[in-house]
Design a protein around this motif. Structure first.
Motif, PDB file in Angstrom:
ATOM      1  N   SER A  30       0.853  -1.187   0.000  1.00 42.71           N
ATOM      2  CA  SER A  30       0.000   0.000   0.000  1.00 42.71           C
ATOM      3  C   SER A  30       0.890   1.238   0.000  1.00 42.71           C
ATOM      4  O   SER A  30       2.110   1.143   0.193  1.00 42.71           O
ATOM      5  CB  SER A  30      -0.928   0.017   1.219  1.00 42.71           C
ATOM      6  OG  SER A  30      -0.179   0.260   2.398  1.00 42.71           O
ATOM      7  N   GLU A  31       0.260   2.408  -0.214  1.00 39.53           N
ATOM      8  CA  GLU A  31       1.015   3.648  -0.150  1.00 39.53           C
ATOM      9  C   GLU A  31       1.280   4.026   1.308  1.00 39.53           C
ATOM     10  O   GLU A  31       0.886   3.307   2.228  1.00 39.53           O
ATOM     11  CB  GLU A  31       0.245   4.772  -0.864  1.00 39.53           C
ATOM     12  CG  GLU A  31       0.293   4.693  -2.379  1.00 39.53           C
ATOM     13  CD  GLU A  31      -0.732   3.738  -2.945  1.00 39.53           C
ATOM     14  OE1 GLU A  31      -1.522   3.189  -2.152  1.00 39.53           O
ATOM     15  OE2 GLU A  31      -0.740   3.518  -4.163  1.00 39.53           O
TER      16      GLU A  31
ATOM     17  N   VAL B 161       6.647   2.755   4.059  1.00 41.48           N
ATOM     18  CA  VAL B 161       5.753   2.194   3.036  1.00 41.48           C
ATOM     19  C   VAL B 161       5.594   0.698   3.301  1.00 41.48           C
ATOM     20  O   VAL B 161       6.549  -0.072   3.114  1.00 41.48           O
ATOM     21  CB  VAL B 161       6.312   2.446   1.626  1.00 41.48           C
ATOM     22  CG1 VAL B 161       5.350   1.894   0.577  1.00 41.48           C
ATOM     23  CG2 VAL B 161       6.580   3.915   1.399  1.00 41.48           C
TER      24      VAL B 161
ATOM     25  N   SER C 198      -4.908   6.624   0.720  1.00 39.53           N
ATOM     26  CA  SER C 198      -3.989   5.541   0.354  1.00 39.53           C
ATOM     27  C   SER C 198      -4.796   4.431  -0.317  1.00 39.53           C
ATOM     28  O   SER C 198      -6.026   4.367  -0.187  1.00 39.53           O
ATOM     29  CB  SER C 198      -3.266   5.009   1.585  1.00 39.53           C
ATOM     30  OG  SER C 198      -2.368   3.977   1.212  1.00 39.53           O
TER      31      SER C 198
END
Length: 405
Positions: free
Chosen positions: A157-158, A222, A334
Motif C-alpha cells: 500500500s502507499e 511504506v 492511500s
C-alpha cells in the motif's frame, strides 16, 4: 470299272468307321450309367451307417439318463420328454438337429449366467473400493478434480497517515455474505480452512491475517507485505453464482496497541481491545448472475476511514459491513494492491512452532529438567502458544517448572 470298285471300297470304309463310333458312344454311356449306380449305392450305404450311429448314440444317452434319474431336476426331465416326443414324430435328420440345438442353448444359458455372476461380483468389488476410498480420503486434502483453493496475495500500500499508534500494521482478510453481513460457510463442515485446530463446530470461513510489517526493522514507512494467504476451501464451489448470491471480500489494515494503551482498554473491550483500526477496503466478487473477471489480476483498492478506531468485541465484521452498506464513506489517502486467484495447495507441510497453514501441524517447545540432567519427561504436555503478539495476557497462577539458580 476300276472307279466303281474304288467307290464301293470307300463306302465300306465309311460304314465301318461309323459303326465303330456308334459302338464307342454306346460303350461310354454304359460306363457312365454304371458309375452313377455305384455312387448312388455308396451314398445309401453312408446314410445307413450315419443312421445306425445316431441310433446307437440315442440308445446310449437314454441308458445314461435312466441311470441318473435320481439326480435330474424337473426342468431336465421336461426337456428330455420334449426331445423324445420330437424324436418319435420327426424323421432322423430332424432328431439330430433338435438335440444339437438344445445342447447349444444349454451351453449359451450357462455361459450367460456365469457372465452375469462375474459382472455382479465386479460391481460389488468396485462399490467396496469406492466406499473404502471415501472413508480413507481426508476432506482437508483436495481431490485431483478440484485441486485449487482460494489464494489472496496481499502486495503493498502507499504511505499511511502519520500516527503514533501505527508501528507494525497487519492486513486482515475476511470473506463475507453481502446480504446478511455474516461470514461465508464452508463447503465441507469437517474441512480445516484457516486453522489446523478447526473442528466441525466451526462452520464458517474464519478471517486470516498477514505478518506484521515492522517499520523499525524494515526501516521504511511504506508497508510491503508481499504475502500469500491460503483459504483451504474449494475455489469454484465457494464462488459459485447459484449458491452464494452476493460475496464481498473485506480488507482491514489494523495494528496491535502497546501494552499501556491495551491495559486501559481492557476493562471496556476485553482482549479484543488490543487492536487499532487504520483503514479498510472491499472487493466485490459475486453478485447474483455476475462474477468478477479480476481473479488472477493485480487490483488496486481504494481504502476508507473507519468510524470506530478500537474494536468492541466480536462484531468487527458486522461493523465493516455496515460501513460498506452506508452511503457515507470518507476516503483514506492511500490504496491497497491485492490479487485473488485459485492456487494449488502444498502437498506436504512439516510441523512448526506456529502453524501458518490449515494443513500444517503445530508443535510447541517442550521443556523439562531431571535430577541427573537426562532427557525431558515424555509425559509432559506440549506447550501450544495461542496468544497473538501484543494481545493482553493473564498472569499465571500455577507453577509449571522450577529452574536451578
Amino acid at each position: 470299272m476300276d472307279s466303281d470298285v474304288e467307290k464301293n471300297e470307300e463306302r465300306k470304309k465309311i460304314k465301318k468307321s461309323r459303326n465303330k463310333n456308334e459302338l464307342d458312344k454306346s460303350d461310354g454311356e454304359v460306363v457312365k450309367k454304371k458309375e452313377k449306380k455305384r455312387s448312388k449305392i455308396g451314398k445309401k450305404r453312408i446314410k445307413k451307417k450315419n443312421v445306425d450311429e445316431e441310433a446307437e448314440d440315442l440308445n446310449n444317452a437314454s441308458s445314461q439318463r435312466e441311470k441318473m434319474k435320481g439326480y435330474i431336476s424337473k426342468s431336465d426331465t421336461e426337456n428330455e420328454d420334449r426331445i423324445q416326443n420330437d424324436i418319435s414324430d420327426a424323421p432322423t435328420k430332424e432328431k439330430n438337429t433338435n438335440i444339437t440345438k438344445d445342447r447349444r442353448k444349454k451351453k449359451n444359458e450357462q455361459t450367460n449366467i456365469k457372465g452375469k455372476e462375474h459382472k455382479k461380483l465386479e460391481r460389488k468389488k468396485s462399490k467396496e473400493k469406492l466406499e473404502t476410498t471415501e472413508e480413507i480420503t481426508d476432506p482437508n486434502v483436495n481431490k485431483p478434480e478440484h485441486s485449487q483453493v482460494i489464494g489472496v496475495f496481499v502486495h503493498e500500500s502507499e504511505v499511511l497517515e502519520m500516527d503514533f499508534l501505527v508501528c507494525h500494521p497487519v492486513v486482515k482478510v475476511s470473506i463475507v455474505d453481502g446480504v446478511t453481513g455474516q461470514l461465508i460457510s464452508k463447503t465441507d463442515p469437517g474441512r480445516r480452512v484457516t486453522s489446523f485446530y478447526e473442528n466441525e463446530s466451526v462452520s464458517k470461513i474464519l478471517p486470516l491475517m498477514t505478518q506484521p510489517y515492522d517499520f523499525k526493522q524494515k526501516r521504511s514507512i511504506v508497508p510491503k507485505w508481499e504475502e500469500l494467504l491460503l483459504f483451504n476451501d474449494n475455489f469454484e464451489k465457494v464462488f459459485e453464482k447459484d449458491k452464494n448470491k452476493d460475496i464481498v471480500m473485506f480488507f482491514e489494515i489494523i495494528d496491535f496497541l502497546p501494552m499501556a494503551v491495551a491495559n486501559k482498554n481492557f476493562r471496556r473491550y476485553g482482549q479484543k481491545g488490543g487492536w487499532y483500526r487504520i483503514a479498510w477496503a472491499f472487493l466485490k466478487l459475486v453478485d447474483e448472475d455476475w462474477r468478477t473477471l479480476r481473479f488472477g489480476q493485480r487490483t488496486r483498492l481504494q481504502m476508507y476511514k473507519p468510524s470506530l478506531k478500537v474494536t468492541d468485541g466480536e462484531g468487527t465484521i458486522k461493523d465493516v459491513w455496515t460501513w460498506w452498506k452506508s452511503d457515507r464513506k470518507s476516503k483514506y489517502p492511500s490504496t491497497l494492491w491485492v490479487t485473488v486467484e485459485p492456487v494449488s495447495p502444498p502437498t506436504s507441510s512439516e510441523p512448526a512452532l506456529r502453524s501458518m497453514l490449515a494443513t500444517q501441524p503445530e508443535h510447541g517447545q517442550q521443556m523439562g529438567l531431571t535430577d541427573n540432567g537426562a532427557s525431558p519427561d515424555e509425559s509432559q504436555p506440549v506447550v501450544v502458544w495461542s496468544r497473538l503478539p501484543g494481545q493482553s495476557c493473564k498472569v499465571p497462577a500455577k507453577k509449571a517448572i522450577e529452574l536451578e539458580s
